[in-house]
Design a protein around this motif. Structure first.
Motif, PDB file in Angstrom:
ATOM      1  N   THR A  41     109.041  43.377  34.312  1.00 45.70           N
ATOM      2  CA  THR A  41     109.568  42.029  34.117  1.00 45.70           C
ATOM      3  C   THR A  41     109.604  41.249  35.425  1.00 45.70           C
ATOM      4  N   VAL A  42     110.093  41.860  36.483  1.00 46.52           N
ATOM      5  CA  VAL A  42     110.163  41.173  37.777  1.00 46.52           C
ATOM      6  C   VAL A  42     108.760  40.895  38.313  1.00 46.52           C
ATOM      7  N   LEU A  43     107.840  41.833  38.133  1.00 41.21           N
ATOM      8  CA  LEU A  43     106.459  41.635  38.579  1.00 41.21           C
ATOM      9  C   LEU A  43     105.842  40.419  37.901  1.00 41.21           C
ATOM     10  N   VAL A  44     106.001  40.315  36.599  1.00 41.00           N
ATOM     11  CA  VAL A  44     105.453  39.169  35.865  1.00 41.00           C
ATOM     12  C   VAL A  44     106.162  37.878  36.290  1.00 41.00           C
ATOM     13  N   ALA A  45     107.475  37.914  36.436  1.00 38.97           N
ATOM     14  CA  ALA A  45     108.228  36.718  36.823  1.00 38.97           C
ATOM     15  C   ALA A  45     107.828  36.215  38.204  1.00 38.97           C
ATOM     16  N   VAL A  46     107.643  37.128  39.153  1.00 38.82           N
ATOM     17  CA  VAL A  46     107.254  36.747  40.513  1.00 38.82           C
ATOM     18  C   VAL A  46     105.891  36.060  40.504  1.00 38.82           C
ATOM     19  N   HIS A  47     104.948  36.626  39.787  1.00 33.88           N
ATOM     20  CA  HIS A  47     103.610  36.023  39.756  1.00 33.88           C
ATOM     21  C   HIS A  47     103.595  34.715  38.967  1.00 33.88           C
ATOM     22  N   LEU A  48     104.400  34.608  37.927  1.00 28.58           N
ATOM     23  CA  LEU A  48     104.476  33.341  37.195  1.00 28.58           C
ATOM     24  C   LEU A  48     105.121  32.252  38.047  1.00 28.58           C
ATOM     25  N   PHE A  49     106.125  32.610  38.849  1.00 29.88           N
ATOM     26  CA  PHE A  49     106.743  31.655  39.764  1.00 29.88           C
ATOM     27  C   PHE A  49     105.719  31.140  40.773  1.00 29.88           C
ATOM     28  N   ALA A  50     104.948  32.041  41.339  1.00 18.65           N
ATOM     29  CA  ALA A  50     103.911  31.637  42.295  1.00 18.65           C
ATOM     30  C   ALA A  50     102.859  30.760  41.614  1.00 18.65           C
ATOM     31  N   LEU A  51     102.483  31.116  40.400  1.00 18.07           N
ATOM     32  CA  LEU A  51     101.511  30.308  39.652  1.00 18.07           C
ATOM     33  C   LEU A  51     102.075  28.923  39.366  1.00 18.07           C
ATOM     34  N   LEU A  52     103.334  28.835  38.999  1.00 20.32           N
ATOM     35  CA  LEU A  52     103.977  27.549  38.738  1.00 20.32           C
ATOM     36  C   LEU A  52     103.951  26.667  39.975  1.00 20.32           C
ATOM     37  N   ILE A  53     104.361  27.210  41.116  1.00 19.47           N
ATOM     38  CA  ILE A  53     104.358  26.438  42.361  1.00 19.47           C
ATOM     39  C   ILE A  53     102.939  25.980  42.693  1.00 19.47           C
ATOM     40  N   SER A  54     101.972  26.877  42.579  1.00 15.15           N
ATOM     41  CA  SER A  54     100.580  26.529  42.887  1.00 15.15           C
ATOM     42  C   SER A  54     100.066  25.434  41.962  1.00 15.15           C
ATOM     43  N   THR A  55     100.366  25.549  40.684  1.00 17.91           N
ATOM     44  CA  THR A  55      99.897  24.572  39.707  1.00 17.91           C
ATOM     45  C   THR A  55     100.549  23.212  39.930  1.00 17.91           C
ATOM     46  N   CYS A  56     101.814  23.199  40.259  1.00 24.49           N
ATOM     47  CA  CYS A  56     102.523  21.930  40.453  1.00 24.49           C
ATOM     48  C   CYS A  56     102.147  21.245  41.759  1.00 24.49           C
ATOM     49  N   ILE A  57     101.843  21.999  42.778  1.00 24.69           N
ATOM     50  CA  ILE A  57     101.612  21.412  44.088  1.00 24.69           C
ATOM     51  C   ILE A  57     100.155  21.004  44.305  1.00 24.69           C
ATOM     52  N   LEU A  58      99.225  21.623  43.612  1.00 19.11           N
ATOM     53  CA  LEU A  58      97.799  21.329  43.817  1.00 19.11           C
ATOM     54  C   LEU A  58      97.456  19.862  43.617  1.00 19.11           C
ATOM     55  N   PRO A  59      97.905  19.181  42.567  1.00 19.08           N
ATOM     56  CA  PRO A  59      97.564  17.753  42.430  1.00 19.08           C
ATOM     57  C   PRO A  59      98.064  16.910  43.601  1.00 19.08           C
ATOM     58  N   ASN A  60      99.242  17.257  44.162  1.00 16.76           N
ATOM     59  CA  ASN A  60      99.759  16.510  45.309  1.00 16.76           C
ATOM     60  C   ASN A  60      98.883  16.717  46.544  1.00 16.76           C
ATOM     61  N   VAL A  61      98.456  17.950  46.766  1.00 18.00           N
ATOM     62  CA  VAL A  61      97.592  18.233  47.912  1.00 18.00           C
ATOM     63  C   VAL A  61      96.263  17.497  47.765  1.00 18.00           C
TER      64      VAL A  61
END
Length: 175
Positions: free
Chosen positions: A25-45
């Motif tokens: 559960t923690v492994l999936v949550a950590v990677h989903l958190f990183a994916l969320l940040i990456s997905t949200c920040i890419l359009p701004n960059v």
């Protein structure tokens, strides 16, 4: 991810099942958190990279969220890899522990084959985990040292420019 089929006629230690469940559960949550940040920040960059106004860079959300981005990167790489290594070990214990020695063990056989196989995977992963942690610490310290040296050089360059603009050397205050 791995599809785990538990042996129905084997009584797994509760601690092992809980550890595997939490680790997954923690492994999936950590990677989903990183994916969320990456997905949200890419359009701004991408938006900022197409604008030639330097002021817009400092106004971009990716500059304000710099700490969250680094946190997501650290979680995804360092913590994510450690969790994955733990996941492999726990998976080996879950899959191999029910394996029994058949026919009955010989006098030279010291235990169940499944337990020995699971222990072997743990013995292999412990040095791998240690090497990973040592490399990660060394690499991170190298990055921090480089960043510190670069900032020190930039401060020295700014001081030289100040001296040139002032026309003479005035003592530099401690930075």
């Amino acid at each position: 991810m791995v599809e785990v089929q538990l042996e129905m006629d084997y009584r797994y230690p509760l601690v092992l099942l809980i550890a595997f469940s939490v680790c997954t559960t923690v492994l999936v949550a950590v990677h989903l958190f990183a994916l969320l940040i990456s997905t949200c920040i890419l359009p701004n960059v991408e938006a900022v990279s197409n604008i030639h106004n330097l002021n817009s860079v400092s106004e971009s959300p990716h500059e304000r969220m710099h700490h969250y981005i680094e946190l997501a990167w650290g979680f995804s790489t360092a913590l994510g890899i450690l969790l994955f290594l733990a996941e492999v070990v726990l998976l080996c214990w879950i899959k191999f522990l029910p394996v029994k020695t058949t026919p009955p063990p010989a006098a030279s056989d010291t235990g169940e084959k499944g337990w020995q196989a699971a222990l072997a995977s743990t013995i292999i992963m412990v040095p791998v985990g240690i090497i990973f942690v040592v490399f990660t610490i060394h690499f991170y310290r190298s990055l921090v040292r480089h960043k510190t040296e670069r900032h020190h050089q930039e401060i020295e360059e700014l001081h030289k420019i100040k001296v040139q603009l002032d026309g003479h050397e005035q003592g530099l205050l401690a930075v």
